[in-house]
Design a protein around this motif. Structure first.
Motif, PDB file in Angstrom:
ATOM      1  N   ASP A  30      44.968 -10.469 -31.462  1.00 50.34           N
ATOM      2  CA  ASP A  30      45.081 -10.079 -32.871  1.00 50.34           C
ATOM      3  C   ASP A  30      45.561 -11.236 -33.742  1.00 50.34           C
ATOM      4  OD1 ASP A  30      44.483  -7.091 -32.997  1.00 50.34           O
ATOM      5  OD2 ASP A  30      45.875  -7.203 -31.315  1.00 50.34           O
ATOM      6  N   TYR A  31      46.497 -12.020 -33.228  1.00 50.25           N
ATOM      7  CA  TYR A  31      46.887 -13.231 -33.944  1.00 50.25           C
ATOM      8  C   TYR A  31      47.519 -14.218 -32.965  1.00 50.25           C
ATOM      9  CZ  TYR A  31      51.769 -11.403 -34.451  1.00 50.25           C
ATOM     10  OH  TYR A  31      53.035 -10.917 -34.245  1.00 50.25           O
ATOM     11  N   ILE A  32      47.698 -15.458 -33.466  1.00 50.89           N
ATOM     12  CA  ILE A  32      48.161 -16.555 -32.624  1.00 50.89           C
ATOM     13  C   ILE A  32      49.429 -17.166 -33.213  1.00 50.89           C
ATOM     14  CG2 ILE A  32      47.566 -18.819 -31.665  1.00 50.89           C
ATOM     15  CD1 ILE A  32      44.578 -17.973 -32.037  1.00 50.89           C
ATOM     16  N   LEU A  33      50.451 -17.307 -32.393  1.00 49.70           N
ATOM     17  CA  LEU A  33      51.669 -18.004 -32.782  1.00 49.70           C
ATOM     18  C   LEU A  33      51.509 -19.481 -32.453  1.00 49.70           C
ATOM     19  CD1 LEU A  33      54.215 -15.528 -31.156  1.00 49.70           C
ATOM     20  CD2 LEU A  33      53.672 -15.667 -33.595  1.00 49.70           C
ATOM     21  N   CYS A  34      51.978 -20.352 -33.350  1.00 44.64           N
ATOM     22  CA  CYS A  34      51.838 -21.785 -33.083  1.00 44.64           C
ATOM     23  C   CYS A  34      52.983 -22.551 -33.726  1.00 44.64           C
ATOM     24  CB  CYS A  34      50.503 -22.301 -33.615  1.00 44.64           C
ATOM     25  SG  CYS A  34      50.354 -22.236 -35.416  1.00 44.64           S
ATOM     26  N   GLU A  35      53.214 -23.768 -33.251  1.00 45.37           N
ATOM     27  CA  GLU A  35      54.271 -24.612 -33.810  1.00 45.37           C
ATOM     28  C   GLU A  35      53.921 -25.095 -35.209  1.00 45.37           C
ATOM     29  OE1 GLU A  35      56.691 -27.434 -31.139  1.00 45.37           O
ATOM     30  OE2 GLU A  35      54.731 -27.318 -30.150  1.00 45.37           O
ATOM     31  N   ASP A  36      52.725 -25.659 -35.351  1.00 45.85           N
ATOM     32  CA  ASP A  36      52.292 -26.239 -36.622  1.00 45.85           C
ATOM     33  C   ASP A  36      50.883 -25.731 -36.920  1.00 45.85           C
ATOM     34  OD1 ASP A  36      51.204 -27.957 -38.628  1.00 45.85           O
ATOM     35  OD2 ASP A  36      52.668 -29.500 -38.113  1.00 45.85           O
ATOM     36  N   THR A  37      50.733 -24.975 -37.991  1.00 48.44           N
ATOM     37  CA  THR A  37      49.432 -24.379 -38.298  1.00 48.44           C
ATOM     38  C   THR A  37      48.371 -25.446 -38.581  1.00 48.44           C
ATOM     39  OG1 THR A  37      50.098 -24.167 -40.623  1.00 48.44           O
ATOM     40  CG2 THR A  37      50.430 -22.247 -39.193  1.00 48.44           C
ATOM     41  N   PRO A  52      44.168 -15.197 -37.221  1.00 49.12           N
ATOM     42  CA  PRO A  52      45.336 -15.562 -38.030  1.00 49.12           C
ATOM     43  C   PRO A  52      46.333 -16.392 -37.228  1.00 49.12           C
ATOM     44  CG  PRO A  52      44.822 -13.225 -38.257  1.00 49.12           C
ATOM     45  CD  PRO A  52      43.975 -13.733 -37.129  1.00 49.12           C
ATOM     46  N   LEU A  53      46.858 -17.430 -37.866  1.00 45.10           N
ATOM     47  CA  LEU A  53      47.891 -18.273 -37.263  1.00 45.10           C
ATOM     48  C   LEU A  53      49.230 -17.973 -37.921  1.00 45.10           C
ATOM     49  CD1 LEU A  53      46.203 -21.805 -37.036  1.00 45.10           C
ATOM     50  CD2 LEU A  53      47.026 -20.434 -35.112  1.00 45.10           C
ATOM     51  N   LYS A  54      50.271 -17.818 -37.100  1.00 49.45           N
ATOM     52  CA  LYS A  54      51.617 -17.590 -37.621  1.00 49.45           C
ATOM     53  C   LYS A  54      52.560 -18.620 -37.016  1.00 49.45           C
ATOM     54  CE  LYS A  54      50.961 -12.635 -38.411  1.00 49.45           C
ATOM     55  NZ  LYS A  54      51.567 -11.279 -38.317  1.00 49.45           N
ATOM     56  N   SER A  55      53.411 -19.193 -37.852  1.00 48.63           N
ATOM     57  CA  SER A  55      54.330 -20.236 -37.388  1.00 48.63           C
ATOM     58  C   SER A  55      55.385 -19.665 -36.451  1.00 48.63           C
ATOM     59  CB  SER A  55      55.021 -20.908 -38.581  1.00 48.63           C
ATOM     60  OG  SER A  55      54.090 -21.608 -39.369  1.00 48.63           O
ATOM     61  N   TYR A  56      55.575 -20.359 -35.349  1.00 48.52           N
ATOM     62  CA  TYR A  56      56.620 -19.993 -34.387  1.00 48.52           C
ATOM     63  C   TYR A  56      57.112 -21.300 -33.775  1.00 48.52           C
ATOM     64  CZ  TYR A  56      59.113 -17.454 -30.716  1.00 48.52           C
ATOM     65  OH  TYR A  56      60.093 -16.930 -29.894  1.00 48.52           O
ATOM     66  N   HIS A  57      58.272 -21.781 -34.256  1.00 48.58           N
ATOM     67  CA  HIS A  57      58.756 -23.082 -33.823  1.00 48.58           C
ATOM     68  C   HIS A  57      60.265 -23.030 -33.615  1.00 48.58           C
ATOM     69  CE1 HIS A  57      59.797 -23.310 -38.057  1.00 48.58           C
ATOM     70  NE2 HIS A  57      58.511 -23.139 -38.369  1.00 48.58           N
ATOM     71  N   LEU A  58      60.840 -24.165 -33.260  1.00 48.89           N
ATOM     72  CA  LEU A  58      62.259 -24.217 -32.894  1.00 48.89           C
ATOM     73  C   LEU A  58      63.186 -23.776 -34.019  1.00 48.89           C
ATOM     74  CD1 LEU A  58      62.358 -27.584 -30.889  1.00 48.89           C
ATOM     75  CD2 LEU A  58      62.510 -25.261 -29.965  1.00 48.89           C
ATOM     76  N   ILE A  78      48.892 -10.632 -28.555  1.00 53.42           N
ATOM     77  CA  ILE A  78      49.313 -11.847 -29.248  1.00 53.42           C
ATOM     78  C   ILE A  78      49.294 -13.023 -28.278  1.00 53.42           C
ATOM     79  CG2 ILE A  78      51.219 -12.945 -30.506  1.00 53.42           C
ATOM     80  CD1 ILE A  78      52.139 -10.056 -31.233  1.00 53.42           C
ATOM     81  N   ALA A  79      48.870 -14.174 -28.768  1.00 51.30           N
ATOM     82  CA  ALA A  79      48.914 -15.404 -27.976  1.00 51.30           C
ATOM     83  C   ALA A  79      49.894 -16.374 -28.613  1.00 51.30           C
ATOM     84  CB  ALA A  79      47.535 -16.045 -27.884  1.00 51.30           C
ATOM     85  N   ILE A  80      50.584 -17.130 -27.781  1.00 50.25           N
ATOM     86  CA  ILE A  80      51.423 -18.208 -28.287  1.00 50.25           C
ATOM     87  C   ILE A  80      50.893 -19.525 -27.730  1.00 50.25           C
ATOM     88  CG2 ILE A  80      53.127 -17.787 -26.431  1.00 50.25           C
ATOM     89  CD1 ILE A  80      55.239 -19.063 -28.292  1.00 50.25           C
ATOM     90  N   ILE A  81      50.736 -20.503 -28.619  1.00 48.69           N
ATOM     91  CA  ILE A  81      50.347 -21.845 -28.227  1.00 48.69           C
ATOM     92  C   ILE A  81      51.344 -22.816 -28.836  1.00 48.69           C
ATOM     93  CG2 ILE A  81      47.888 -21.280 -28.054  1.00 48.69           C
ATOM     94  CD1 ILE A  81      47.460 -22.580 -30.768  1.00 48.69           C
ATOM     95  N   THR A  82      51.342 -24.057 -28.382  1.00 46.91           N
ATOM     96  CA  THR A  82      52.166 -25.092 -28.983  1.00 46.91           C
ATOM     97  C   THR A  82      51.252 -26.246 -29.389  1.00 46.91           C
ATOM     98  OG1 THR A  82      52.630 -26.092 -26.825  1.00 46.91           O
ATOM     99  CG2 THR A  82      54.193 -24.440 -27.636  1.00 46.91           C
ATOM    100  N   ASP A  83      51.837 -27.291 -29.947  1.00 47.58           N
ATOM    101  CA  ASP A  83      51.018 -28.423 -30.379  1.00 47.58           C
ATOM    102  C   ASP A  83      50.266 -29.050 -29.210  1.00 47.58           C
ATOM    103  OD1 ASP A  83      51.860 -28.020 -32.952  1.00 47.58           O
ATOM    104  OD2 ASP A  83      53.321 -29.657 -32.955  1.00 47.58           O
ATOM    105  N   ALA A  84      50.873 -29.015 -28.032  1.00 49.42           N
ATOM    106  CA  ALA A  84      50.240 -29.576 -26.836  1.00 49.42           C
ATOM    107  C   ALA A  84      50.977 -29.092 -25.595  1.00 49.42           C
ATOM    108  CB  ALA A  84      50.255 -31.105 -26.880  1.00 49.42           C
ATOM    109  N   GLY A  85      50.207 -28.740 -24.564  1.00 50.59           N
ATOM    110  CA  GLY A  85      50.821 -28.336 -23.306  1.00 50.59           C
ATOM    111  C   GLY A  85      51.063 -26.843 -23.198  1.00 50.59           C
ATOM    112  N   THR A  86      51.918 -26.474 -22.260  1.00 49.06           N
ATOM    113  CA  THR A  86      52.178 -25.074 -21.950  1.00 49.06           C
ATOM    114  C   THR A  86      53.404 -24.561 -22.700  1.00 49.06           C
ATOM    115  OG1 THR A  86      51.210 -25.323 -19.747  1.00 49.06           O
ATOM    116  CG2 THR A  86      52.666 -23.439 -20.085  1.00 49.06           C
TER     117      THR A  86
END
Length: 224
Positions: A30-37, A52-58, A78-86
């Motif tokens: 449904d949407y993706i969490l990421c560090e930097d959109t 849809p991308l939603k910010s999720y960072h430190l 929901i999926a969570i990704i980061t800028d790079a890696g796991t």
């Protein structure tokens, strides 16, 4: 029925390291969490993923986690990704995984890109047992951590930034000893990927001889 929380690895350099399954999951949630959109937007555009991308960072993960858990409980996937890696490996993700566990949320982590394993494999140092220490403390507790790691007999994996690598190598020489064997990998899976192996003194000489760029993985062993 609660939704599923997916931890999806993204390439640490080469976009071709993205898996078919990762692309499929990102297209279906449904949407993706990421560090930097902005950074993640480039990846999603490349693979024609329009979610849809939603910010999720430190800096916001404590506040955002409760909302994400609520959405999962309402049945959203929901999926969570980061800028790079796991996600969760020296990147945001642990707090969400802990909250998911506490709330009996189904969680799936896809296998995929991470910088530490390629660097460890090509280091030539023992990898049957290793300790992943991630980033060293910035200031408080740094020397205590180095003293602790210096007593470790297993191969140690560290992450470091280019502007701090010289200081870290000098400190490893101080706490681990001049005979310490080490391997430095940078720009993993990118065009200018490079690995330097040798004694800690040789790596110090190498690092000071050029301006290193890109995130660095440092492999250290003072027991061989």
């Amino acid at each position: 029925m609660s939704g599923i929380l997916y931890f999806v690895p993204t390439p640490v350099g080469n976009l071709e390291d993205m898996t078919f399954r990762a692309i499929k999951v990102l297209k279906e949630v449904d949407y993706i969490l990421c560090e930097d959109t902005r950074t993640s937007g480039i990846l999603l555009k490349h693979y024609e993923i329009s979610k849809p991308l939603k910010s999720y960072h430190l800096h916001n993960e404590h506040q955002a986690t409760e909302k994400v858990i609520g959405d999962l409980k309402s049945g959203q996937n929901i999926a969570i990704i980061t800028d790079a890696g796991t996600p969760g490996i020296s990147d945001p993700g642990y707090l969400l995984a802990r909250a998911g566990s506490e709330n009996d949320i189904e969680m799936i982590c896809l296998p995929g890109a991470t910088a530490l394993i390629p660097a460890l494999v090509v280091s030539g140092l023992p990898n049957n047992e290793f300790l992943f220490a991630g980033f060293l403390p910035q200031k408080k507790g740094r020397q205590t951590k180095l003293k602790q790691l210096a007593e470790e007999k297993k191969t140690i994996v560290l992450y470091e930034s280019p502007h701090k690598i010289n200081t870290t190598l000098e400190q490893i020489k101080e706490f681990f000893g001049e005979e310490t064997k080490a391997s430095l990998s940078r720009e993993i899976s990118k065009k200018f990927e490079e690995t330097k192996r040798g004694t800690i003194n040789e790596l110090i000489e190498f690092s000071k001889s050029k301006t290193l760029k890109g995130e660095i993985v440092l492999i250290v062993n003072n027991s061989i």
